[in-house]
Write a protein that holds these residues in place. Structure first.
Motif, PDB file in Angstrom:
ATOM      1  N   ALA A 122      -4.381  -3.021   1.428  1.00  0.00           N
ATOM      2  CA  ALA A 122      -4.056  -4.411   1.093  1.00  0.00           C
ATOM      3  C   ALA A 122      -4.765  -4.824  -0.195  1.00  0.00           C
ATOM      4  N   LYS A 123      -5.979  -4.304  -0.389  1.00  0.00           N
ATOM      5  CA  LYS A 123      -6.749  -4.614  -1.593  1.00  0.00           C
ATOM      6  C   LYS A 123      -6.418  -3.674  -2.754  1.00  0.00           C
ATOM      7  N   ASP A 124      -6.020  -2.436  -2.440  1.00  0.00           N
ATOM      8  CA  ASP A 124      -5.775  -1.417  -3.467  1.00  0.00           C
ATOM      9  C   ASP A 124      -4.490  -0.667  -3.130  1.00  0.00           C
ATOM     10  N   ASP A 130      -5.019   8.156  -1.306  1.00  0.00           N
ATOM     11  CA  ASP A 130      -5.830   8.760  -0.241  1.00  0.00           C
ATOM     12  C   ASP A 130      -5.771   7.914   1.038  1.00  0.00           C
ATOM     13  N   ALA A 131      -5.855   6.602   0.888  1.00  0.00           N
ATOM     14  CA  ALA A 131      -5.807   5.720   2.055  1.00  0.00           C
ATOM     15  C   ALA A 131      -4.408   5.744   2.687  1.00  0.00           C
ATOM     16  N   ALA A 170      -9.117   3.528  13.039  1.00  0.00           N
ATOM     17  CA  ALA A 170      -9.039   3.777  11.595  1.00  0.00           C
ATOM     18  C   ALA A 170      -7.923   2.977  10.930  1.00  0.00           C
ATOM     19  N   ILE A 171      -6.831   2.774  11.644  1.00  0.00           N
ATOM     20  CA  ILE A 171      -5.651   2.138  11.038  1.00  0.00           C
ATOM     21  C   ILE A 171      -5.943   0.757  10.459  1.00  0.00           C
ATOM     22  N   PRO A 172      -6.581  -0.173  11.183  1.00  0.00           N
ATOM     23  CA  PRO A 172      -6.831  -1.478  10.560  1.00  0.00           C
ATOM     24  C   PRO A 172      -7.780  -1.400   9.359  1.00  0.00           C
TER      25      PRO A 172
END
Length: 158
Positions: A65-67, A72-73, A56-58
Motif C-alpha cells: 500500500a505504501k510502495d 519482493d513484497a 504475513a498477509i496484512p
C-alpha cells in the motif's frame, strides 16, 4: 592458436570475476536490502519463513500500500496466498511482481510452481526458461523449479 588462448582466457576470466555480481539478477539482493531498510518487510519475511502466512498477509499488504513498486513484497504476497490455497489471488500478486521486475527469480519460480498446481506444464516451463536466462551462473530458483517440473512429469507419467 595456443597463444591466443593464453591471452584470451585470463582476460575473459578477469571480466567474469569483475562483472559477475553486476550481471547477476538482483532479486535476491534487493530482498535483503528491503529487509534491512524496512523492518515491516523483515517481519513479513520471517512470518512467511515460519509458515505464518495469514499473519504475513496484512503486513505485506501494508507494505505494498505504501510502495506499489515492491516486487519482493508482491512475490511474498503471492507465495502466502498460494500456501493458503487462494490460487487466483496468488496468481495476481505474482503477475504484479513480474510486471515490476520480469526477471524476479522468486516470482518466476513460485509462479511456475503455481502453474504446475494448475496443471499447466507449458506455462511452468516458460517460467523455467525465464529463470534459465535470468540466472547467469545458475541459481536455486531455477534448480527448484526444474526439480518440481521433473516431479510433476513423473507423477503424470510423461
Amino acid at each position: 592458436m595456443q597463444t591466443l588462448t593464453r591471452l584470451f582466457f585470463p582476460a575473459a576470466l578477469a571480466f567474469i570475476v569483475a562483472t559477475g555480481p553486476a550481471l547477476a539478477d538482483s532479486s535476491a539482493s534487493s530482498a535483503a536490502n528491503k529487509a534491512k531498510a524496512d523492518p515491516a518487510y523483515a517481519q513479513a519475511e520471517q512470518l512467511v519463513e515460519d509458515g505464518k502466512y495469514e499473519a504475513a498477509i496484512p503486513v505485506l499488504e501494508g507494505i505494498v500500500a505504501k510502495d506499489q513498486e515492491n516486487a519482493d513484497a508482491f512475490n511474498l504476497l503471492g507465495y502466502s496466498h498460494r500456501q493458503l490455497g487462494s490460487i487466483d489471488v496468488a496468481l495476481g500478486h505474482y503477475e504484479t511482481a513480474l510486471k515490476l521486475e520480469p526477471r524476479h527469480r522468486g516470482a518466476n519460480e513460485y509462479l511456475g510452481e503455481l502453474y504446475l498446481k494448475m496443471d499447466d506444464l507449458a506455462k511452468a516451463e516458460e517460467r523455467l526458461d525465464v529463470l534459465d536466462s535470468a540466472c547467469f551462473f545458475g541459481c536455486k530458483e531455477y534448480t527448484e523449479l526444474k526439480n518440481a517440473i521433473a516431479a510433476y512429469k513423473a507423477r503424470a507419467g510423461s
